[in-house]
Scaffold this active site. Structure first.
Site, PDB file in Angstrom:
ATOM      1  N   GLU A  92       0.770  -1.313  -0.113  1.00  0.00           N
ATOM      2  CA  GLU A  92       0.161  -0.006   0.066  1.00  0.00           C
ATOM      3  C   GLU A  92       0.767   1.249  -0.271  1.00  0.00           C
ATOM      4  O   GLU A  92       1.824   1.167   0.398  1.00  0.00           O
ATOM      5  CB  GLU A  92      -0.787   0.075   1.422  1.00  0.00           C
ATOM      6  CG  GLU A  92      -1.776  -0.958   1.602  1.00  0.00           C
ATOM      7  CD  GLU A  92      -2.719  -0.856   2.639  1.00  0.00           C
ATOM      8  OE1 GLU A  92      -3.340  -2.015   3.165  1.00  0.00           O
ATOM      9  OE2 GLU A  92      -2.595   0.010   3.362  1.00  0.00           O
ATOM     10  N   CYS A 105       3.166   8.354   1.739  1.00  0.00           N
ATOM     11  CA  CYS A 105       3.327   7.418   2.779  1.00  0.00           C
ATOM     12  C   CYS A 105       3.522   6.065   2.020  1.00  0.00           C
ATOM     13  O   CYS A 105       2.814   5.471   1.734  1.00  0.00           O
ATOM     14  CB  CYS A 105       2.212   7.196   3.861  1.00  0.00           C
ATOM     15  SG  CYS A 105       2.357   6.256   5.088  1.00  0.00           S
ATOM     16  N   CYS A 112       4.483  -7.125   8.541  1.00  0.00           N
ATOM     17  CA  CYS A 112       5.536  -6.963   9.505  1.00  0.00           C
ATOM     18  C   CYS A 112       5.646  -7.701  10.512  1.00  0.00           C
ATOM     19  O   CYS A 112       4.704  -8.541  11.066  1.00  0.00           O
ATOM     20  CB  CYS A 112       5.128  -5.525   9.987  1.00  0.00           C
ATOM     21  SG  CYS A 112       6.008  -4.651  11.280  1.00  0.00           S
ATOM     22  N   CYS A 116       2.862  -5.245  16.947  1.00  0.00           N
ATOM     23  CA  CYS A 116       2.041  -4.152  17.644  1.00  0.00           C
ATOM     24  C   CYS A 116       0.794  -4.262  17.607  1.00  0.00           C
ATOM     25  O   CYS A 116      -0.011  -4.892  16.692  1.00  0.00           O
ATOM     26  CB  CYS A 116       2.211  -2.875  16.994  1.00  0.00           C
ATOM     27  SG  CYS A 116       4.227  -2.325  17.107  1.00  0.00           S
ATOM     28  N   CYS A 119      -2.079  -2.649  15.589  1.00  0.00           N
ATOM     29  CA  CYS A 119      -1.591  -2.290  14.080  1.00  0.00           C
ATOM     30  C   CYS A 119      -1.956  -3.359  13.116  1.00  0.00           C
ATOM     31  O   CYS A 119      -1.671  -4.570  13.255  1.00  0.00           O
ATOM     32  CB  CYS A 119      -0.160  -2.084  13.888  1.00  0.00           C
ATOM     33  SG  CYS A 119       0.318  -1.481  12.233  1.00  0.00           S
ATOM     34  N   GLU A 160       8.418  -2.100   9.010  1.00  0.00           N
ATOM     35  CA  GLU A 160       9.461  -1.543  10.008  1.00  0.00           C
ATOM     36  C   GLU A 160      10.826  -1.348   9.189  1.00  0.00           C
ATOM     37  O   GLU A 160      11.486  -2.066   8.788  1.00  0.00           O
ATOM     38  CB  GLU A 160       9.931  -2.393  11.161  1.00  0.00           C
ATOM     39  CG  GLU A 160      10.946  -1.933  12.084  1.00  0.00           C
ATOM     40  CD  GLU A 160      10.788  -0.666  12.498  1.00  0.00           C
ATOM     41  OE1 GLU A 160       9.961  -0.088  12.888  1.00  0.00           O
ATOM     42  OE2 GLU A 160      11.822   0.124  12.409  1.00  0.00           O
ATOM     43  N   SER A 214       7.909   5.473  17.321  1.00  0.00           N
ATOM     44  CA  SER A 214       6.482   5.158  17.732  1.00  0.00           C
ATOM     45  C   SER A 214       6.743   4.615  19.235  1.00  0.00           C
ATOM     46  O   SER A 214       6.908   3.596  19.347  1.00  0.00           O
ATOM     47  CB  SER A 214       6.088   3.968  16.816  1.00  0.00           C
ATOM     48  OG  SER A 214       5.854   4.524  15.512  1.00  0.00           O
ATOM     49  N   LEU A 215       6.288   5.502  20.140  1.00  0.00           N
ATOM     50  CA  LEU A 215       6.467   5.435  21.399  1.00  0.00           C
ATOM     51  C   LEU A 215       5.341   4.753  22.046  1.00  0.00           C
ATOM     52  O   LEU A 215       5.274   3.491  22.700  1.00  0.00           O
ATOM     53  CB  LEU A 215       6.675   6.655  22.260  1.00  0.00           C
ATOM     54  CG  LEU A 215       7.138   6.781  23.735  1.00  0.00           C
ATOM     55  CD1 LEU A 215       8.223   5.716  23.836  1.00  0.00           C
ATOM     56  CD2 LEU A 215       7.158   8.032  24.340  1.00  0.00           C
ATOM     57  N   HIS A 216       4.108   5.399  21.842  1.00  0.00           N
ATOM     58  CA  HIS A 216       2.751   4.940  22.336  1.00  0.00           C
ATOM     59  C   HIS A 216       2.631   4.706  23.885  1.00  0.00           C
ATOM     60  O   HIS A 216       1.581   4.199  24.304  1.00  0.00           O
ATOM     61  CB  HIS A 216       2.453   3.640  21.518  1.00  0.00           C
ATOM     62  CG  HIS A 216       2.264   3.966  20.095  1.00  0.00           C
ATOM     63  ND1 HIS A 216       1.974   4.881  19.611  1.00  0.00           N
ATOM     64  CD2 HIS A 216       2.799   3.064  19.165  1.00  0.00           C
ATOM     65  CE1 HIS A 216       2.198   4.973  18.118  1.00  0.00           C
ATOM     66  NE2 HIS A 216       2.848   3.826  17.952  1.00  0.00           N
ATOM     67  N   ASN A 290      -6.684   4.703  15.162  1.00  0.00           N
ATOM     68  CA  ASN A 290      -7.689   4.104  13.795  1.00  0.00           C
ATOM     69  C   ASN A 290      -8.129   2.892  14.403  1.00  0.00           C
ATOM     70  O   ASN A 290      -7.587   1.987  14.836  1.00  0.00           O
ATOM     71  CB  ASN A 290      -6.542   3.992  12.841  1.00  0.00           C
ATOM     72  CG  ASN A 290      -6.707   5.302  11.874  1.00  0.00           C
ATOM     73  OD1 ASN A 290      -7.548   5.904  11.560  1.00  0.00           O
ATOM     74  ND2 ASN A 290      -5.572   5.482  11.349  1.00  0.00           N
ATOM     75  N   CYS A 331      -2.951   2.123   7.532  1.00  0.00           N
ATOM     76  CA  CYS A 331      -2.070   1.147   6.896  1.00  0.00           C
ATOM     77  C   CYS A 331      -2.286  -0.268   7.214  1.00  0.00           C
ATOM     78  O   CYS A 331      -2.790  -0.516   8.250  1.00  0.00           O
ATOM     79  CB  CYS A 331      -0.810   1.469   7.256  1.00  0.00           C
ATOM     80  SG  CYS A 331      -0.148   2.915   6.365  1.00  0.00           S
TER      81      CYS A 331
END
Ligand code: SAH
Length: 344
Positions: A92, A105, A112, A116, A119, A160, A214-216, A290, A331
């Site tokens: 994508e 993007c 991946c 996570c 995701c 990643e 990407s901490l989150h 999302n 994504c």
């Protein structure tokens, strides 16, 4: 015999390859320019001799992804492409239209491996890494198909990027080249889930790109729960690494933080995040989560409060605007839908 991946090569590498064929050096730049214009066959390279075109056809591959699906948002003009690659895999790319320019993007891997919890890209694991040509072609063909000039790139699609380090570095060199897409490093952002050794390696290259981490979550219990990559490393080592990155490159890091209801959105977590960032210039980008169908995690209702709390410590905070709300713009979602990888 495997064909030569010409579009992943730099001009000096193409020169060396042409020398083996007994062709003059200057042909390399001509070929490089054609590839970056998005020609779909060697026969379109009309300033090359017929004989050379024949040899290229025989020995090389050109990496031409085909539009498998295309969705255009009626709300904001965001375009999402699903490309079919030469081996039948799909990736994508999203084109976002900002005031400061059109931004693509791009994806760096098929699937991946990072796992996570929030995701969609990681649900089926990783299939393979993309070649530099496959990453570059997303930029070239998005510009060609849409007719919109691309000025910015974010490596925030599927995969990643630092797990595909060499190909991604090669992609950066190619896309930055004045005879190619000529996109300045300062117009490129690379987002990582926080692979510490690779961030150190990236720092040594002193690229002027923007690193997004990407901490989150600011604490190990929460971060390890939603991001398996944290289990081995821990947040202390990640923040130490981010400080080193800033000291080496002088570039501020942008921290991405997807706001998840009841998981990472408390005042205590804002306070802890502020404590970690103290003393090193950085910027926090809060992302409204999302909704991913397969995940039980829900968007937080505390985005504004969390932002205010962080700002009270003098931290710069932005909230990511949601684009492409009417298409499958987060994504990994379009690929899953098209390949029927989603649960019914
Ligand atoms: N692997 C890289 C880049 C790809 S993801 C990385 O981890 O940074 C790009 C960004 O989108 C990351 O910050 C990722 O954590 C975030 N993201 C993934 N799924 C999301 C979701 N459902 N809602 C909001 N952000 C999400």
């Amino acid at each position: 015999m495997a064909k030569i991946d010409l579009k992943s090569m730099t001009i000096p590498e193409i020169e060396a390859f042409l020398a083996e064929l007994g062709e003059p050096k200057f042909r390399a730049k001509q070929i490089f320019v054609w590839m970056n214009k998005g020609v779909e066959s060697f026969d379109e390279m009309t300033n090359l001799s017929r004989a050379l075109r024949g040899k290229l056809n025989e020995l090389c591959t050109l990496t031409v992804p085909k539009v498998e699906r295309k969705q255009v948002s009626k709300l904001d003009g965001t375009i999402k492409y699903l490309w079919m690659l030469e081996d039948g895999n799909c990736v994508e790319t999203v084109l976002m239209r900002y005031k400061h320019g059109n931004t693509v993007c791009v994806s760096s891997e098929i699937g991946c491996a990072m796992g996570c919890a929030f995701c969609a890209s990681t649900i089926g694991g990783i299939v393979r890494r993309l070649t530099a040509a496959e990453i570059l072609s997303q930029v070239i063909f998005t510009q060609k198909d849409s007719g919109l000039p691309i000025s910015n790139i974010v490596l925030m699609g599927i995969g990643e990027p630092l797990d595909n380090f060499d190909n991604v570095m090669r992609f950066l060199e190619l896309v930055n080249h004045p005879d190619g897409m000529n996109i300045g490093m300062r117009h490129i952002s690379l987002s990582t889930c926080g692979l510490v050794d690779k961030i150190d390696k990236l720092a040594e290259l002193q690229l002027q790109l923007t690193l997004s981490v990407s901490l989150h979550a600011p604490d190990d219990a929460t971060r390890s729960q939603i991001m398996p990559v944290n289990r081995a490393l821990g947040v202390e080592r990640l923040f130490d690494c981010c400080r080193r990155y800033f000291e080496t490159t002088g570039r501020r890091i942008s921290y991405e933080y997807a706001m998840i209801d009841g998981v990472n959105d408390s005042d205590a977590q804002a306070d802890l995040l502020a404590r970690h960032l103290k003393g090193t210039p950085g910027h926090v980008n809060l992302i409204p989560l999302n909704d991913v169908r397969e995940s039980k995690l829900k968007p937080s209702k505390r985005v504004a409060a969390f932002q205010k709390r962080l700002e009270s410590y003098g931290i710069t905070v932005t909230v990511r605007r949601r684009l492409g709300g009417d298409i499958d713009a987060s994504c990994g979602q379009l690929r899953r839908k098209t390949l029927h990888l989603e649960d019914a």
